[in-house]
Design a protein around this motif. Structure first.
Motif, short mmCIF file in Angstrom:
data_model
loop_
_atom_site.label_atom_id
_atom_site.label_comp_id
_atom_site.label_asym_id
_atom_site.label_seq_id
_atom_site.Cartn_x
_atom_site.Cartn_y
_atom_site.Cartn_z
N LEU A 25 4.61 21.76 -5.07
CA LEU A 25 5.95 22.18 -4.65
C LEU A 25 6.50 21.17 -3.67
N TYR A 28 9.68 21.36 1.54
CA TYR A 28 10.60 22.36 2.07
C TYR A 28 10.41 23.69 1.36
N ALA A 29 10.27 23.67 0.05
CA ALA A 29 10.08 24.90 -0.71
C ALA A 29 8.78 25.59 -0.30
N GLU A 30 7.74 24.82 -0.10
CA GLU A 30 6.47 25.39 0.33
C GLU A 30 6.62 26.09 1.69
N GLN A 61 19.92 25.85 0.88
CA GLN A 61 18.66 25.20 0.56
C GLN A 61 17.54 26.24 0.44
N ARG A 64 18.07 28.05 -2.82
CA ARG A 64 17.63 27.21 -3.94
C ARG A 64 16.11 27.23 -4.08
N ALA A 65 15.41 27.10 -2.97
CA ALA A 65 13.95 27.14 -3.00
C ALA A 65 13.46 28.49 -3.53
N TYR A 69 11.36 28.76 -6.96
CA TYR A 69 9.93 28.92 -6.74
C TYR A 69 9.51 30.27 -6.17
#
Length: 136
Positions: A25, A28-30, A61, A64-65, A69
């Motif tokens: 990932l 940032y998503a993590e 943001q 979006r993450a 995910y």
């Protein structure tokens, strides 16, 4: 590795995102998903709350993450600031909220669809009691 209960993709996004199947990932998503996992049952944080807590990005943001995910975490606990249920996933989210005892405001009979909203004053979580957050 996270288990994706949405079967490849997420509740909010449906796709798997660019990293789907790649095994990694974006950082940032993590971090966003780590915060989502910390939110206790029956409580919520807004997209903006998560961004502020992380000290970077913004509500879009974070959204979006979560869209790309978030199926592997309690996605229903990261919400819009107005308390509206996630479009397209209202009934699944509502089931989770009722199961967890998340405070809701019942919709007026005149409201379209008669769906409740989250009671943000009572449901919003500020992250208190999580200890050292330096790892996120």
């Amino acid at each position: 590795m996270r288990n994706d209960d949405a079967g490849g993709g997420t509740e909010a996004g449906g796709g798997g995102g660019p990293a789907a199947g790649a095994g990694a990932l974006p950082d940032y998503a993590e971090r966003v998903l780590d915060v989502a996992e910390l939110i206790p049952p029956g409580r919520v944080m807004t997209y903006g709350d998560v961004a502020e807590w992380l000290g970077g990005g913004g509500p879009r943001q974070v959204g979006r993450a979560m869209a790309l995910y978030g199926g592997a975490v309690p996605w229903w606990r990261v919400v819009r600031s107005d308390g509206a249920l996630l479009a397209g996933h209202e009934l699944r989210a509502l089931d989770h909220y009722r199961e967890e005892g998340t405070p809701l405001r019942e919709a007026a009979r005149s409201a379209e669809g008669h769906l409740p909203r989250l009671d943000m004053k009572r449901a919003r979580w500020d992250g208190a009691g999580t200890g050292d957050m330096a790892h996120i």
